[in-house]
Design an enzyme around this catalytic site. Sequence first.
Site, PDB file in Angstrom:
ATOM      1  CE  LYS A 185      -3.549   2.778   0.469  1.00 48.78           C
ATOM      2  NZ  LYS A 185      -3.268   3.865   1.308  1.00 48.78           N
ATOM      3  CG  HIS A 188      -1.481   2.387  -4.117  1.00 54.01           C
ATOM      4  ND1 HIS A 188      -1.867   3.532  -3.464  1.00 54.01           N
ATOM      5  CD2 HIS A 188      -2.397   2.176  -5.091  1.00 54.01           C
ATOM      6  CE1 HIS A 188      -2.963   4.008  -4.027  1.00 54.01           C
ATOM      7  NE2 HIS A 188      -3.309   3.197  -5.016  1.00 54.01           N
ATOM      8  CG  ASN A 189      -0.415   5.704  -0.545  1.00 51.89           C
ATOM      9  OD1 ASN A 189      -1.141   4.864  -1.080  1.00 51.89           O
ATOM     10  ND2 ASN A 189      -0.780   6.358   0.520  1.00 51.89           N
ATOM     11  CD  GLU A 192      -2.257   8.473  -4.460  1.00 49.67           C
ATOM     12  OE1 GLU A 192      -2.667   7.327  -4.156  1.00 49.67           O
ATOM     13  OE2 GLU A 192      -2.472   9.467  -3.754  1.00 49.67           O
TER      14      GLU A 192
END
Length: 484
Positions: A185, A188-189, A192
């Site tokens: 996660k 993922h950020n 992003e």
Amino acid sequence: MKKLADIGLIGLAVMGENLVLNMESHGYTVAVYNRTVAKVDKFVDGRGAGKKFIGAHSIEELCATLERPRKVMMLVKAGDPVDHFIDLVLPHLEPGDIIIDGGNSHFPDTIRRTKYVENKGMLYIGTGVSGGEEGALKGPSIMPGGSPDAWPHVKEIFQSIAAKVESGEACCDWVGEGGAGHFVKMVHNGIEYGDMQIITEAYQLMKELLGMSNDDMHEVFKKWNTGFLDSYLIEITRDILGYKDENGEETVDFILDTAGQKGTGKWTGISALDLGIPLTLIGESVFARCLSAQKDLRVKASKVISGPQAEFKGDKQQFIDDLESALLGAKIISYAQGYNLMMEAASEHGWNLNYGGIALMWRGGCIIRSVFLGDIKKAFDNNPELPNLLLDPFFKEKVEQAQAGWRRVCATAVENGIPVPAMTSALTYFDGFRSERLPANLLQAQRDYFGAHTYERVDKPRGEFFHTNWTGRGGDTASSTYNA
Ligand code: 2AM
């Protein structure tokens, strides 16, 4: 006897409320609890009215209403509150029961908590949940890791509430042991951050160099969103550029140019530095936010330091097409680097990460969702041992096709004094990655010269170390000898 709940949730803020509404709409009975207990009744009698919720007014009551093995999920503020609730819940559980942290915890905390809870005989899951408030309600991307024995018990609930791709597959699968879910996660950020940064660089070039209006840029993003760049972030950029307020003003032009951040990009960068992985695009994206935040200093500097006057001479449409290539090339690099980081972390922590599964989890529901992730899944389906995304035949070809336009964009930006840190650092990484020989021979010579750090030779087997007495002074002693 009253039906027991399938799962319990602690933390009725918006994310928690939306997630349990999502679970309930998929047929599950959910018990809910919140530190400020008044919120429990407010929810059960409000948004939850007439639905299969059981309001609990204490942790004890919450645990008593759960089917075995009990599943207690927390969606509370990251940090101490998570430890606090673990300790409050544990006395009411039996061996095999499961505590789940669905917040934005830092992965080392999840590694520690998994061990702690397992030592008490219970199971633990730390899961990334992405997609914001809307995602939580309609279908988020869910990235669970922790105690592998817990997965079969939560799989059905998690996969039913997760986002689905066109083929019907859920954007949720088991990520791996310990802190693997929260690590993925976090990456993922970080990705992003990178995706957002390269989009802003394309915007800056269209605005400052090509002199395009927001409406014109809106059209460009609209077109890009129908091609290989098709993604949520391109889509919202299109909409932002087309947005006008009630007075017809274009809101984007009124927003102060200082970026905020909550720290997950920074964690990703720190993790890359710790593991020795060249995560350059995400690193530059974090630093670009930092530089944007130094607004007062930049305003002062802009008044005293001059640079080239941006002036575009070429074919405008060609340059817009080149920008699409630059976005594509840089994006491929960013994901290649992010996967490189996950692979290194997996080997460091002993996680069995499923790389294709991770692409599928990111394919829908979350902020970086895109068509592109379907191709990453294919790459790992074709070769689960793929060492780097750039070595996959499909991505190798894509990046080769993109490079001419991407180089023109970077060169033009540099000549015109427009900052494009992510696009250029990605290109530089690409050129370094495809270089058989880099100038580190000279660097090793320098290290050996001033610190007797020794070097390996091209004409000798790896693992043999040499030292040169470069000045004729000093001895032949290598630093490794006297470090020993
Ligand atoms: P609250 O409603 O009682 O504030 C998101 O903020 C969730 O985390 C909310 O359920 C909130 O509970 C909870 N939370 C925030 N800070 C907390 C703390 N220090 N200890 C326990 N729960 C906390």
